[in-house]
Write a protein that holds these residues in place. Sequence first.
Motif, PDB file in Angstrom:
ATOM      1  N   TYR A  97       0.855  -1.174   0.000  1.00 49.64           N
ATOM      2  CA  TYR A  97       0.000   0.000   0.000  1.00 49.64           C
ATOM      3  C   TYR A  97       0.897   1.231   0.000  1.00 49.64           C
ATOM      4  O   TYR A  97       2.110   1.120   0.037  1.00 49.64           O
ATOM      5  CB  TYR A  97      -0.940   0.006   1.209  1.00 49.64           C
ATOM      6  CG  TYR A  97      -0.236   0.164   2.527  1.00 49.64           C
ATOM      7  CD1 TYR A  97       0.289  -0.928   3.190  1.00 49.64           C
ATOM      8  CD2 TYR A  97      -0.073   1.426   3.092  1.00 49.64           C
ATOM      9  CE1 TYR A  97       0.958  -0.778   4.383  1.00 49.64           C
ATOM     10  CE2 TYR A  97       0.601   1.583   4.283  1.00 49.64           C
ATOM     11  CZ  TYR A  97       1.111   0.479   4.926  1.00 49.64           C
ATOM     12  OH  TYR A  97       1.777   0.625   6.091  1.00 49.64           O
ATOM     13  N   LYS A  99       2.004   4.940   1.572  1.00 49.71           N
ATOM     14  CA  LYS A  99       1.984   5.760   2.778  1.00 49.71           C
ATOM     15  C   LYS A  99       2.728   7.060   2.545  1.00 49.71           C
ATOM     16  O   LYS A  99       3.503   7.193   1.594  1.00 49.71           O
ATOM     17  CB  LYS A  99       2.579   5.016   3.973  1.00 49.71           C
ATOM     18  CG  LYS A  99       4.058   4.752   3.892  1.00 49.71           C
ATOM     19  CD  LYS A  99       4.567   4.023   5.134  1.00 49.71           C
ATOM     20  CE  LYS A  99       4.707   4.948   6.320  1.00 49.71           C
ATOM     21  NZ  LYS A  99       5.344   4.286   7.481  1.00 49.71           N
TER      22      LYS A  99
ATOM     23  N   TYR B  31      -7.279   5.594  -0.715  1.00 51.67           N
ATOM     24  CA  TYR B  31      -6.493   5.546   0.511  1.00 51.67           C
ATOM     25  C   TYR B  31      -6.998   6.625   1.454  1.00 51.67           C
ATOM     26  O   TYR B  31      -7.212   7.768   1.032  1.00 51.67           O
ATOM     27  CB  TYR B  31      -5.008   5.808   0.214  1.00 51.67           C
ATOM     28  CG  TYR B  31      -4.353   4.762  -0.647  1.00 51.67           C
ATOM     29  CD1 TYR B  31      -4.482   4.787  -2.031  1.00 51.67           C
ATOM     30  CD2 TYR B  31      -3.601   3.742  -0.071  1.00 51.67           C
ATOM     31  CE1 TYR B  31      -3.875   3.832  -2.825  1.00 51.67           C
ATOM     32  CE2 TYR B  31      -2.993   2.786  -0.853  1.00 51.67           C
ATOM     33  CZ  TYR B  31      -3.137   2.830  -2.230  1.00 51.67           C
ATOM     34  OH  TYR B  31      -2.532   1.885  -3.012  1.00 51.67           O
ATOM     35  N   TYR B  33      -6.640   8.415   5.497  1.00 53.42           N
ATOM     36  CA  TYR B  33      -5.676   8.618   6.571  1.00 53.42           C
ATOM     37  C   TYR B  33      -6.272   9.510   7.654  1.00 53.42           C
ATOM     38  O   TYR B  33      -7.092  10.386   7.379  1.00 53.42           O
ATOM     39  CB  TYR B  33      -4.417   9.331   6.042  1.00 53.42           C
ATOM     40  CG  TYR B  33      -3.749   8.646   4.877  1.00 53.42           C
ATOM     41  CD1 TYR B  33      -4.215   8.843   3.587  1.00 53.42           C
ATOM     42  CD2 TYR B  33      -2.660   7.798   5.062  1.00 53.42           C
ATOM     43  CE1 TYR B  33      -3.612   8.216   2.503  1.00 53.42           C
ATOM     44  CE2 TYR B  33      -2.046   7.167   3.983  1.00 53.42           C
ATOM     45  CZ  TYR B  33      -2.535   7.385   2.713  1.00 53.42           C
ATOM     46  OH  TYR B  33      -1.930   6.767   1.647  1.00 53.42           O
ATOM     47  N   SER B  48      -3.601   4.571   8.518  1.00 47.79           N
ATOM     48  CA  SER B  48      -3.999   4.562   7.110  1.00 47.79           C
ATOM     49  C   SER B  48      -4.953   3.395   6.874  1.00 47.79           C
ATOM     50  O   SER B  48      -4.875   2.366   7.558  1.00 47.79           O
ATOM     51  CB  SER B  48      -2.781   4.475   6.193  1.00 47.79           C
ATOM     52  OG  SER B  48      -2.026   3.315   6.467  1.00 47.79           O
ATOM     53  N   TYR B  50      -6.951   1.145   3.763  1.00 51.87           N
ATOM     54  CA  TYR B  50      -7.001   0.833   2.337  1.00 51.87           C
ATOM     55  C   TYR B  50      -7.673  -0.508   2.162  1.00 51.87           C
ATOM     56  O   TYR B  50      -7.440  -1.429   2.937  1.00 51.87           O
ATOM     57  CB  TYR B  50      -5.570   0.801   1.756  1.00 51.87           C
ATOM     58  CG  TYR B  50      -5.478   0.277   0.345  1.00 51.87           C
ATOM     59  CD1 TYR B  50      -4.881  -0.950   0.059  1.00 51.87           C
ATOM     60  CD2 TYR B  50      -5.994   1.009  -0.709  1.00 51.87           C
ATOM     61  CE1 TYR B  50      -4.806  -1.432  -1.227  1.00 51.87           C
ATOM     62  CE2 TYR B  50      -5.932   0.533  -2.010  1.00 51.87           C
ATOM     63  CZ  TYR B  50      -5.329  -0.686  -2.267  1.00 51.87           C
ATOM     64  OH  TYR B  50      -5.267  -1.153  -3.552  1.00 51.87           O
ATOM     65  N   SER B  55      -4.154  -0.394   7.045  1.00 52.89           N
ATOM     66  CA  SER B  55      -2.926  -0.835   6.401  1.00 52.89           C
ATOM     67  C   SER B  55      -1.703  -0.530   7.264  1.00 52.89           C
ATOM     68  O   SER B  55      -0.714  -1.248   7.209  1.00 52.89           O
ATOM     69  CB  SER B  55      -2.775  -0.195   5.025  1.00 52.89           C
ATOM     70  OG  SER B  55      -3.054   1.186   5.055  1.00 52.89           O
ATOM     71  N   SER B  94      -7.234  11.953   2.026  1.00 53.52           N
ATOM     72  CA  SER B  94      -7.465  10.839   1.118  1.00 53.52           C
ATOM     73  C   SER B  94      -6.631  11.034  -0.123  1.00 53.52           C
ATOM     74  O   SER B  94      -6.182  12.156  -0.420  1.00 53.52           O
ATOM     75  CB  SER B  94      -8.954  10.717   0.760  1.00 53.52           C
ATOM     76  OG  SER B  94      -9.391  11.792  -0.060  1.00 53.52           O
ATOM     77  N   GLN B 101      -1.763  13.497  -1.302  1.00 54.33           N
ATOM     78  CA  GLN B 101      -2.943  13.506  -0.450  1.00 54.33           C
ATOM     79  C   GLN B 101      -3.660  14.844  -0.501  1.00 54.33           C
ATOM     80  O   GLN B 101      -3.060  15.884  -0.708  1.00 54.33           O
ATOM     81  CB  GLN B 101      -2.521  13.259   1.006  1.00 54.33           C
ATOM     82  CG  GLN B 101      -2.002  11.881   1.269  1.00 54.33           C
ATOM     83  CD  GLN B 101      -1.539  11.746   2.700  1.00 54.33           C
ATOM     84  OE1 GLN B 101      -1.032  12.687   3.272  1.00 54.33           O
ATOM     85  NE2 GLN B 101      -1.710  10.579   3.264  1.00 54.33           N
TER      86      GLN B 101
END
Lengths: 112, 112
Positions: A97, A99, B31, B33, B48, B50, B55, B94, B101
């Motif tokens: 994934y 990050k 994704y 966060y 996070s 996912y 994740s 996201s 992000q």
Amino acid sequence: GQSLEQPSEVTAVEGAIVQINCTYQTSGFYGLSWYQQHDGGAPTFLSYNALDGLEETGRFSSFLSRSDSYGYLLLQELQMKDSASYFCAVMLNSGGYQKVTFGIGTKLQVIP
Amino acid sequence: EPEVTQTPSHQVTQMGQEVILRCVPISNHLYFYWYRQILGQKVEFLVSFYNNEISEKSEIFDDQFSVERPDGSNFTLKIRSTKLEDSAMYFCASMKGGQPQHFGDGTRLSIL
């Protein structure tokens, strides 16, 4: 482990140019982003580099050298409203994934 | 332009109470966060999310914290029994794969 380094504070004069550096040590790196945050506000996306070289967006430019694990944000024609914190953030592929890890932020003060 | 939205903007809660912070990520992002920012400090990664599961999580994200995506649009952070040191700005973010992000405006959490 992973680390990012950027200066904690920078002061520059209105109308001038300032460069904020960011060095990183990571694995799985795939891009470097820059965010601006005014006091009390949310981080706002400024710029993103996935490839080596310079990306220009108006008064702001960002540079990346993957071989040197180094990037910078360049702010030109500084305005008082540019006084804010600037965060570099590395984007990583990690265990299947993606990050994002943020630096500590550089507090930029623009003075008249 | 699509935005990440967070509610409430400010939450005041007695110590020991549960709080739920809500986020609506950008609709086609994959994704999600949560970050925390204590006043005057850097943005700290919490968790996070996912593919409908966590994740990664940081050391801050202990058993008092949980996240959920209860439907196709919301992404929540729950703190079960709040402590004074949980007072901070909480940001949701996201992103699509391979892109930077996008942050919401944050929820200011004040624990009394």
